[in-house]
Design a protein around this motif. Structure first.
Motif, PDB file in Angstrom:
ATOM      1  N   ASN A  88      -6.374   4.473  -1.781  1.00 47.36           N
ATOM      2  CA  ASN A  88      -4.915   4.511  -1.911  1.00 47.36           C
ATOM      3  C   ASN A  88      -4.495   3.542  -3.012  1.00 47.36           C
ATOM      4  OD1 ASN A  88      -4.491   6.416   0.127  1.00 47.36           O
ATOM      5  ND2 ASN A  88      -4.532   4.835   1.725  1.00 47.36           N
ATOM      6  N   GLU A 111       0.841  -1.198   0.000  1.00 51.30           N
ATOM      7  CA  GLU A 111       0.000   0.000   0.000  1.00 51.30           C
ATOM      8  C   GLU A 111       0.875   1.247   0.000  1.00 51.30           C
ATOM      9  OE1 GLU A 111      -3.621   2.142   2.533  1.00 51.30           O
ATOM     10  OE2 GLU A 111      -2.226   0.784   3.551  1.00 51.30           O
ATOM     11  N   VAL A 116       0.435   4.997   0.783  1.00 49.97           N
ATOM     12  CA  VAL A 116      -0.598   5.753   1.509  1.00 49.97           C
ATOM     13  C   VAL A 116      -0.550   7.228   1.119  1.00 49.97           C
ATOM     14  CG1 VAL A 116      -1.696   6.018   3.771  1.00 49.97           C
ATOM     15  CG2 VAL A 116      -0.115   4.135   3.377  1.00 49.97           C
TER      16      VAL A 116
END
Length: 822
Positions: A147, A107, A109
């Motif tokens: 995201n 991920e 962010v």
């Protein structure tokens, strides 16, 4: 390795220089081991960075041995490179991705990155490439998340390369999640978003409801600022791209600077209105107004220019405007503004949230769920605090209303006491005013009746004087008399017309004051009209041996549509006035021209002139330049007053150019309408000879003997048979007996007036079609309106002009002239 953008950042240069002095074994590549001990791993401590200033390197380039030692270890928990035009490569080795308890996810962010290229290199040399970023439609993302989230392959070991490019700032918080931890995190995050945005929506609806009830602009400004700020937060969280415009990257790209400008715009307007900063801090309020215009500039720039430029301008305003906010609210608090306390508290909350977010993004504070949501939490508290401030304002208004109500009750008691005394006074004053009104109305009615009676009584003998003078002037036997006799006859006629002119002026003044003067448009030859007026006044001019001249410009129109009677009176008043005030053997020049599509009529004389301080007064009724003027030259002082009011009624202008002792020039501009071509052609034709039907008979009903004789003579000169009756009753009997072709009837008669006589004649079926023309010395339009309502065809005013009588006889008794008639 530093790009042009990075050379302006000394802290980054110092960081890289410090890294160069570290031992080589500390810079060796370190792998990230995924275990069961944690559900999330931050890549910051193990991330390696490579800057590509030209943005031209490929995955093959950065994997080569030549680039292996050029990667540099990250020194912060979250990589923050600011604004840069370079491409940034990152590298990290990850082990133990093939665990039995679920998949792993990478991920990033920060949802505002333009383009991300992910390369996963496995131990057997295979390269898996994936592309994402907010420059691409949201539907192209592998996982639908606000995201950037990539699923990692289930392998024992892999090297992960990431290439970043963005016009926004490069903030790169990256984490690897295990499946269960990621799903739990996503669920919590969705819950936080739902609570936050639900709260913001509730605040908007609540304050909008208050606005519809109170109609106060500050609530509307607050709702608008809340809406823009909420949309801005949605864009920064990536939720706007996910839910509002998923297939429009351009709109997503401009939304942040545009919404920053809109949020500032409405927030400043709200703060100014809410704190009444114009009252408490006028100087800083002007600075805040300047920020409003800068916000509008940012909105426009975000639409028409590049994102890179607009976001930098937005960041500059984001630094400057909060400082203005703080100074403005602090100044208002110091000066005693109660609402400014809430604004200052809200500013402190937002500032605290911004500081926490900045510290966590820069790596000074640990990047956690609390730090990442600090801005949302403080903005929610800010909204709540400002809503409380607006509620406090309502309470203050309510308390003020209660105090006002108490004051009104006390005032009402005082008013009731005063009203009892005032009522008696008003009643007394009302009776006095009613009495005064009745007296004024009686005086006005008496004035009208007096003018009507005097007009009738004076016009009746004038009708005989002027009428007999016209008859004698037209008869052949008088044309052969001596010049002296004809001169005396002209003097009699001139005296009668002068007296008639004075009466007409008084009546015109009365009509104008009563608002009953009306226009009567007609087609006529304006050149011929002026020549007639000029000739009428020539007798008076020649008697004073004046140089009396008329000039009509060649471009002056011939036929026009206007009010012939009023225009004649204007010309007559101005010309006769100039002749009267011009000494013997001096000049009077009359001119008619065309100027700016208006008739320009001017009369210039070499008379006594008018002093400059008295020029405005000559247009007032019964006023002349000075008292000696009246004694020397005579006159009523009505001519120019009536002339000015008639000119204004004709939508024209009048001016006076004069000096005492050096003459005077009066100029009048009158608008006109040009007749149609067919009308001009008809007017230009030669009028055929006037013929009356054989055996035409006219019944004249007139109680005054002199007027009967005068009118009988005028009609018989046209070869028409005349019958007459001395009163209304005799006129009814004569009309029934003769059934004449035309009836001329006086209005004021002793036994039956003209209206009663008309009704009696119309009662006879044989006389219903006989045209009846009223001939009266009553010149008031009220009587003429009544006459037309009774079916009276025309209304002639005494003294009777030969041309007016001829026109009536032609209208009702003439027959067409046959070809060959003489």
């Amino acid at each position: 390795m530093l790009s042009r953008d990075d050379r302006s950042k000394p802290w980054r240069a110092l960081t890289l220089l410090a890294l160069a002095w570290l031992p080589a074994h500390l810079l060796a590549q370190e792998s990230l081991l995924v275990t069961d001990e944690s559900g999330v791993y931050s890549l910051g401590p193990v991330l390696e960075i490579l800057e590509d200033p030209a943005g031209q390197w490929t995955i093959e380039d950065v994997r080569s041995a030549a680039f292996s030692n050029r990667f540099e270890r990250s020194t912060s928990e979250i990589l923050n490179l600011g604004f840069t035009s370079s491409a940034i490569w990152t590298r990290v080795d990850v082990r133990n991705l093939d665990q039995q308890n679920g998949r792993c996810f990478l991920e990033i962010v920060y949802p505002l990155l333009d383009r991300i290229e992910l390369y996963i290199v496995t131990s057997d040399g295979r390269v898996d490439r994936r592309v994402s970023g907010d420059a691409l439609p949201f539907s192209e993302r592998g996982l639908r998340h606000h995201n950037f989230v990539f699923e990692l392959p289930s392998v024992d070991q892999a090297s992960i390369y990431l290439r970043f490019e963005s016009q926004s700032s490069l903030t790169l918080p990256m984490r690897i999640w295990k499946q269960d931890a990621f799903l739990a995190h996503a669920t919590r995050e969705e819950l936080v978003f739902g609570l936050y945005y639900g709260f913001m929506l509730a605040m908007m609806i609540y304050n909008l409801f208050i606005f519809f009830n109170l109609k106060h602009r500050s609530y509307l400004f607050y709702v608008a600022s809340l809406a823009c700020f909420t949309l801005l937060q949605l864009s920064m969280d990536g939720l706007a791209f996910r839910y509002l415009w998923p297939d429009d990257p351009w709109r997503n790209n401009i939304s942040i600077p545009l919404l920053i400008g809109a949020s500032f715009f409405w927030s400043i307007l709200f703060v100014q209105e809410f704190m009444d900063s114009k009252r408490w801090a006028p100087s800083l309020n002007k600075l805040a107004t300047a920020c409003v215009y800068l916000s509008l500039v940012l909105i426009l720039v975000s639409i028409v220019t590049s994102y890179a430029f607009s976001i930098r301008l937005a960041m500059a305003l984001a630094v400057m405007i909060p400082v203005v906010f703080f100074a403005l609210s602090l100044r208002c608090v110091i000066m005693g503004s109660r609402p400014a306390r809430f604004v200052l508290g809200a500013f402190v909350l937002v500032l605290a949230g911004s500081v926490i977010t900045a510290l966590s993004v820069s790596g000074v504070m640990p990047f956690s769920a609390m730090s990442s949501s600090s801005l949302q939490a403080t903005s929610a508290l800010q909204v709540l605090l400002l809503s409380l401030g607006l509620s406090d304002r309502i309470n203050q208004i309510r308390k003020q209303s209660e105090r006002t109500s108490e004051q009104l009750k006390l005032t009402n008691r005082e008013l009731r006491d005063y009203q009892e005394n005032l009522t008696q006074l008003v009643d007394l004053r009302t009776r006095e005013l009613n009495a005064s009104k009745e007296a004024a109305e009686a005086a006005s009615n008496a004035k009208t009746v007096f003018l009507a009676n005097m007009s009738h009584e004076i016009r009746t003998p004038l009708n005989s004087i002027i009428g007999f003078s016209q008859i004698l002037s037209n008869r052949k036997e008088w044309r052969d008399t001596s010049d002296e006799s004809r001169k005396y006859l002209e003097y009699i006629k001139l005296s009668g017309e002068t007296l008639l002119q004075l009466i007409n002026r008084i009546l015109d003044l009365s009509r104008i004051e009563a608002g009953k003067m009306q226009l009567s448009l007609d087609r006529f030859n304006v050149r011929h009209l002026l020549q007639q007026v000029f000739e009428v006044n020539s007798v008076q001019a020649h008697s004073k041996q004046l140089v009396y001249e008329l000039e009509i410009d060649s471009d002056t129109p011939t036929m026009i549509v206007s009010d012939r009677k009023l225009l004649t009176e204007v010309m007559m008043n101005v010309i006769s006035n100039s002749i009267k005030f011009t000494p013997e053997r001096e000049d009077v020049r009359v001119q008619l021209a065309l100027e700016d599509h208006r008739l320009k009529f001017s009369v210039k004389d070499m008379g006594v002139g008018i002093p400059e301080d008295r020029q405005a007064a000559v247009f007032e009724s019964f006023v002349q330049a000075d008292g000696s003027t009246t004694r020397k030259f005579g006159g009523s002082g009505l001519g120019l007053s009536i002339t000015k009011q008639i000119v204004e009624l004709l939508d024209g202008e009048i001016s006076v150019d004069s000096q005492a002792g050096k003459g005077c020039c009066i100029t009048i501009w009158i608008p006109y309408v040009a007749p149609l071509e067919s009308d001009r052609d008809q007017q230009a034709e030669t009028e055929p000879p006037l013929r009356f039907a054989a055996g035409s008979e006219v019944l004249l009903i007139e109680d005054d003997q002199l007027n009967r004789e005068m009118m009988r003579a005028m009609i018989e000169d046209f070869g028409i048979t005349v019958h007459y009756a001395e009163n209304g009753q005799a006129g009814v009997e004569k009309a029934r007996e003769l059934v004449p072709d035309l009836i001329l009837m006086d209005l004021h008669m002793p036994d039956m007036d003209g209206f009663q006589t008309t009704a009696a004649i119309r009662a006879n079926p044989e006389c219903e079609a006989i045209p009846i023309v009223m001939v009266s010395a009553d010149a008031f339009t009220d009587q003429q309106d009544v006459a037309r309502q009774l079916g009276i065809k025309d209304y002639l005013t005494k003294p009777l002009e030969t041309r007016d009588l001829r026109s009536i006889l032609k209208k009702y008794l003439s027959q067409p002239t046959r070809p060959g008639d003489a």
